[in-house]
Design an enzyme around this catalytic site. Structure first.
Site, PDB file in Angstrom:
ATOM      1  N   ASP A   1      -3.739  -2.454  -5.090  1.00  0.00           N
ATOM      2  CA  ASP A   1      -2.107  -2.641  -4.907  1.00  0.00           C
ATOM      3  C   ASP A   1      -1.532  -1.355  -4.442  1.00  0.00           C
ATOM      4  OD1 ASP A   1       0.530  -3.631  -4.860  1.00  0.00           O
ATOM      5  OD2 ASP A   1       0.514  -3.975  -7.010  1.00  0.00           O
ATOM      6  N   GLU A   2      -0.440  -1.067  -3.835  1.00  0.00           N
ATOM      7  CA  GLU A   2       0.372   0.264  -3.665  1.00  0.00           C
ATOM      8  C   GLU A   2      -0.563   1.000  -2.784  1.00  0.00           C
ATOM      9  OE1 GLU A   2       3.317   0.856  -4.452  1.00  0.00           O
ATOM     10  OE2 GLU A   2       3.685  -0.481  -6.205  1.00  0.00           O
TER      11      GLU A   2
ATOM     12  N   ARG B   1      14.538  -1.773  -5.606  1.00  0.00           N
ATOM     13  CA  ARG B   1      14.357  -2.425  -7.014  1.00  0.00           C
ATOM     14  C   ARG B   1      15.466  -3.258  -7.276  1.00  0.00           C
ATOM     15  NH1 ARG B   1       9.911  -1.939  -6.375  1.00  0.00           N
ATOM     16  NH2 ARG B   1      10.768  -1.394  -4.283  1.00  0.00           N
TER      17      ARG B   1
ATOM     18  N   GLN C   1       7.086   2.976   1.739  1.00  0.00           N
ATOM     19  CA  GLN C   1       7.132   3.320   0.242  1.00  0.00           C
ATOM     20  C   GLN C   1       6.108   4.512  -0.108  1.00  0.00           C
ATOM     21  OE1 GLN C   1       8.072  -0.113  -2.809  1.00  0.00           O
ATOM     22  NE2 GLN C   1       7.969  -1.316  -0.982  1.00  0.00           N
TER      23      GLN C   1
ATOM     24  N   LYS D   1       4.069  -8.788  -2.366  1.00  0.00           N
ATOM     25  CA  LYS D   1       2.443  -8.248  -2.207  1.00  0.00           C
ATOM     26  C   LYS D   1       1.663  -8.283  -3.410  1.00  0.00           C
ATOM     27  CE  LYS D   1       4.186  -4.233  -0.871  1.00  0.00           C
ATOM     28  NZ  LYS D   1       5.482  -4.624  -0.689  1.00  0.00           N
ATOM     29  N   THR D   2       2.469  -7.581  -4.607  1.00  0.00           N
ATOM     30  CA  THR D   2       1.773  -7.687  -6.044  1.00  0.00           C
ATOM     31  C   THR D   2       1.673  -9.174  -6.206  1.00  0.00           C
ATOM     32  OG1 THR D   2       2.977  -5.579  -6.381  1.00  0.00           O
ATOM     33  CG2 THR D   2       1.978  -6.834  -8.312  1.00  0.00           C
TER      34      THR D   2
HETATM   35  P1  ATP Z   1       7.271  -3.819  -4.129  1.00  0.00           P
HETATM   36  O1  ATP Z   1       7.061  -3.450  -2.577  1.00  0.00           O
HETATM   37  O2  ATP Z   1       8.458  -3.359  -4.494  1.00  0.00           O
HETATM   38  O3  ATP Z   1       6.002  -3.613  -4.968  1.00  0.00           O
HETATM   39  P2  ATP Z   1       6.104  -6.554  -3.726  1.00  0.00           P
HETATM   40  O4  ATP Z   1       6.072  -6.847  -2.319  1.00  0.00           O
HETATM   41  O5  ATP Z   1       4.981  -6.309  -4.575  1.00  0.00           O
HETATM   42  O6  ATP Z   1       7.353  -5.491  -3.997  1.00  0.00           O
HETATM   43  P3  ATP Z   1       6.608  -8.795  -5.659  1.00  0.00           P
HETATM   44  O7  ATP Z   1       6.791  -7.719  -6.606  1.00  0.00           O
HETATM   45  O8  ATP Z   1       5.114  -9.200  -5.678  1.00  0.00           O
HETATM   46  O9  ATP Z   1       6.890  -7.826  -4.454  1.00  0.00           O
HETATM   47  O10 ATP Z   1       7.521  -9.887  -5.640  1.00  0.00           O
HETATM   48  C1  ATP Z   1       8.989  -9.654  -5.567  1.00  0.00           C
HETATM   49  C2  ATP Z   1       9.532 -10.982  -6.350  1.00  0.00           C
HETATM   50  O11 ATP Z   1       9.522 -11.967  -5.535  1.00  0.00           O
HETATM   51  C3  ATP Z   1       9.124 -11.187  -7.559  1.00  0.00           C
HETATM   52  O12 ATP Z   1      10.014 -11.420  -8.413  1.00  0.00           O
HETATM   53  C4  ATP Z   1       8.247 -12.492  -7.271  1.00  0.00           C
HETATM   54  O13 ATP Z   1       7.945 -13.500  -8.159  1.00  0.00           O
HETATM   55  C5  ATP Z   1       9.122 -12.982  -6.105  1.00  0.00           C
HETATM   56  N1  ATP Z   1       8.211 -13.817  -4.960  1.00  0.00           N
HETATM   57  C6  ATP Z   1       7.498 -13.542  -4.329  1.00  0.00           C
HETATM   58  N2  ATP Z   1       6.872 -14.352  -3.406  1.00  0.00           N
HETATM   59  C7  ATP Z   1       7.630 -15.488  -3.634  1.00  0.00           C
HETATM   60  C8  ATP Z   1       7.911 -16.729  -3.077  1.00  0.00           C
HETATM   61  N3  ATP Z   1       6.858 -17.215  -2.307  1.00  0.00           N
HETATM   62  N4  ATP Z   1       8.580 -17.563  -3.597  1.00  0.00           N
HETATM   63  C9  ATP Z   1       9.537 -17.197  -4.740  1.00  0.00           C
HETATM   64  N5  ATP Z   1       9.700 -15.897  -5.249  1.00  0.00           N
HETATM   65  C10 ATP Z   1       8.521 -15.072  -4.487  1.00  0.00           C
HETATM   66 MG    MG Z   2       4.530  -4.644  -5.551  1.00  0.00          MG
END
Ligand code: ATP
Ligand code: MG
Length: 709
Positions: free
Chosen positions: A226-227, A600, A257, A34-35
């Site tokens: 975000d969040e 995490r 979350q 997402k981020t």
């Molecule tokens: P959270 O809910 O904990 O905030 P998030 O959904 O924001 O998580 P991110 O932190 O953006 O997730 O990404 C998690 C990990 O996955 C990061 O290391 C990111 O670089 C990797 N990632 C995300 N998308 C891809 C992709 N399409 N291919 C490979 N790696 C990815």
């Molecule tokens: Mg995130």
């Protein structure tokens, strides 16, 4: 070029990045990118569409997250001004610095952090002769926050006629009200804005001033948040208002979350987004790129126990890996010893200490781990920034900087006699009296009183010359140089040296380092005012980190972060879920918090708990969340003794202390009649009960005989 921007994203992520127009929501589990999608959308808007980054508002949850996002985006957009990548609070500061003339505040208004708020309250308490038996500073602070949330108070506060505020102090019957109005008066007098004010003032200006509203609405062509699952009603109002012209609002979040309900977050905003904006669209992301499959299995099994949730898929893309490993220790030292031993193994295997985090539910749980790490000479960073930025020497030095910049009374009082300049109580009271009559600041009053006999034999003149000299010089100086000069010329550093306060000198070095890093990372010319705003907004989520050290933090602070190796320690019933939790909703929030903790972890997750120190009397059991996760989804260092299992039907943690009722219970009072328990106040040992026949809730001692209805 598009290949560079989109090539490493999956299809759903690409859709979320390129659906640039309108209201778009991304709902997805932890680690689904997402981020990453949000920051990539920023770059796509700038590079793919040619939108000026100055027209994009990108809101993160902490200042630290904003700094990290800026770093990543800058790597993709070198040399560009990045506009507004910040938290809601820092955006409000930016808006107010530009537009607070609308409410007749000077643009040099002071941002008051929570410690400033407490300092002001302490002064008021001593002035009004309030004892802590009547009211505590913490209660007063909470009361003021809650009151501000429920009243449209900004018009009263900005009224140039201060007598309304002083009259309200006089008229107030109840002690909390007296403190409240006095606090409003004090902050108004010095043009100080606390964290609540920042948001409410921004909202006030946007709602009431057409010109300002249209300017910001026009300027912010795209808004990204975000969040979003942890947004509160005021932040929600702010983002909706700002998106009112271009209607381009992009939000990402994971309802599982939501962990800040206790601070006003409301998950409904993300759940109802599509209902409020029926023309909008929702993108779901399913693949998790962070955690090994067995970790996700455990996390999914755990969160499935929540009843209030939207079910969603979370599919691992990383196969292999181990189940989370559980250790039940006989005593706390053994738990810390085990954690450090496992950390040793990772370091011996060549891992960077920065890839390891120890998470716990509450700050105080860090102690035994700190000691064990120290003994093993493993570098660690404790995320406990409130402590750092609340330390006296840090507040003193920031007070000096603020004195140079704004000259407000609070900074004056903090610095004028630090180091000692013979400016004690008597002289300060004199200045206060004069200032009340003239309406001038304490500093200006002192400046024009230096010739009086009262100030002979003091070093007040040195103080004034120092401030005047630095005021004339700071604009052309780097912040780091300004700080060095200040520390030398004020005699503050020398004074600490004389006291032999090495730890406080170390803290000052750390502050210098943080200013240095800030200047280096901001990449643009930074001004003193911007730095002070940022420092005031620092919270415990924003501790500056040493690289190459093990991270210790609460689960709340770990939100949004990821680490290859995660320890979730102190996993005891009563600690996690916290024994303060008394409602089914509260328990679900604790479970979400636990889900945040599990997710995490990338490669390895370790869970541990401990029995109490021998003789402590209370039996400590492993957390119920261990059983929610399912023993089949975990590995155990030793098989769990059946006596450690919680009884099957245990809907809520045991009742606390002397309380026989929980929030939500209906009770009957012998005189006041029937009512509903709203909350428990552990400190006062009292219930807050809303009686059917009374308009306001009452505080009733826990020992009072009440009948359950
Ligand atoms: P959270 O809910 O904990 O905030 P998030 O959904 O924001 O998580 P991110 O932190 O953006 O997730 O990404 C998690 C990990 O996955 C990061 O290391 C990111 O670089 C990797 N990632 C995300 N998308 C891809 C992709 N399409 N291919 C490979 N790696 C990815
Ligand atoms: Mg995130």
């Amino acid at each position: 070029m598009l290949e560079k921007l989109l090539g490493d994203l999956n299809e759903a992520q690409r859709e979320a990045v390129t659906a640039t127009e309108g209201y778009v929501r991304v709902v997805a589990g932890a680690g689904t990118g997402k981020t990453k999608t949000l920051s990539r959308r920023f770059v796509y808007l700038a590079e793919g569409l040619g939108i000026s980054p100055a027209s994009i508002l990108c809101v993160t949850f902490t200042n630290q997250a904003a700094a990290e996002m800026k770093r990543r985006i800058r790597a993709l957009l070198p040399g560009r001004d990045l506009g507004y990548i910040c938290t809601f609070h820092s955006f409000a500061v930016t808006l107010l610095r530009e537009d607070c003339h609308v409410v007749q505040y000077p643009e040099t208004f002071t941002v008051l952090d929570n410690a400033d708020k407490e300092d002001i309250l302490k002064e008021i308490f001593s002035d009004l002769g309030i004892t802590s038996r009547e009211l505590t500073v913490r209660d007063a602070s909470d009361y003021i926050g809650a009151w501000k949330g429920g009243h449209d108070y900004v018009p009263t506060l900005i009224d140039p006629d201060l007598t309304k505020l002083t009259n309200a102090v006089e008229a107030a019957q109840e002690v909390r009200q007296r403190v409240l109005w006095r606090y409003l008066y004090e902050t108004r007098k010095t043009f100080g804005l606390d964290f609540d004010d920042l948001i409410y003032f921004a909202l006030h200006i946007l709602r009431r001033d057409k010109e300002s509203r249209e300017k910001w609405q026009g300027r912010l062509e795209y808004i990204l948040v975000d969040e979003y699952q942890d947004i509160d009603k005021d932040e929600y109002a702010l983002s909706e208002l700002l998106a009112g012209e271009h209607h381009n609002l992009f939000v990402v979040g994971d309802p599982d979350q939501t962990i800040y309900t206790f601070r006003g977050a409301d998950v409904r905003f993300i759940l109802d987004f599509q209902t409020v904006h029926p023309e909008g669209q929702t993108v779901f992301l399913r693949e998790n790129y962070r955690s090994r499959a067995p970790i996700l299995t455990a996390a999914n099994a755990l969160i499935a126990h929540n009843t209030q949730r939207l079910e969603k898929e979370l599919i691992p893309t990383l196969a292999g890996g181990q189940k989370p490993l559980y250790y039940h220790a006989p005593i706390p030292e053994a738990e810390a010893g085990w954690v450090v031993e496992k950390i040793r193994d990772r370091l011996d295997a060549g891992d960077d200490p920065g890839s390891i985090a120890i998470l716990y539910r509450a700050h105080h749980q860090s102690r035994s781990f700190e000691e064990a790490l120290m003994r093993s000479k493993i570098p660690y960073t404790l995320y406990n920034g409130v402590e750092f930025y609340r330390r006296k020497e840090i507040k003193d030095v920031l007070g000096y900087l603020r004195m140079i910049f704004a000259g407000d009374d609070l900074s004056f009082l903090r610095t004028v006699n630090e180091p000692r300049r013979s400016m004690g109580k008597k002289r300060i009271s004199f200045l206060r009296e004069q200032a009340v009559h003239s309406g001038k600041s304490l500093y200006d009053t002192l400046k024009s009183s230096l010739g009086l006999p009262l100030f002979q034999g003091t070093r007040a003149r040195d103080y004034v010359s120092l401030i005047e000299e630095l005021r004339a010089a700071w604009k052309g100086m780097k912040l780091t140089d300004l700080l060095s000069r200040l520390l030398a010329e004020s005699g503050y550093e020398e004074y600490l040296r004389l006291c032999g306060a090495q730890d406080r000198l170390d803290n000052l070095s750390e502050l210098k380092q943080s200013i240095f890093d800030y200047e280096a990372s901001a990449g643009e010319d930074v001004t003193l005012g911007e730095y002070l705003d940022l420092a005031a907004l620092f919270t415990d989520l924003d501790r500056k980190e040493k690289t190459r050290s093990v991270r210790l933090m609460t689960v709340h602070a770990a939100k949004g972060l990821e680490f290859p190796t995660v320890f979730l320690a102190g996993f005891n019933e009563g600690s996690f879920p916290s024994r303060k939790v008394l409602t089914p909703e509260g328990l679900e929030e604790e479970r979400r918090l636990c889900y945040v903790a599990y997710t995490r972890a990338g490669e390895r997750l370790y869970l541990s708990d401990t029995e109490g120190p021998l003789g402590a009397g209370s039996l400590r059991l492993p957390s119920r969340f261990l059983f929610d996760t399912g023993e089949e989804n975990l590995d155990f260092v030793e098989p769990l003794d059946p006596s450690l299992r919680l009884p099957d039907a245990l809907p809520l943690p045991p009742l606390v202390g002397n309380f026989a009722f929980r929030p939500g219970d209906r009770v009957k009072h012998p005189i006041l009649g029937s009512g509903t328990v709203e909350a428990l106040d552990e400190e006062k040992k009292a219930y807050r009960i809303r009686f059917d026949q009374l308009t306001t809730p009452r505080s009733i001692a826990a020992g009072m005989k009440l009948e359950k209805l």
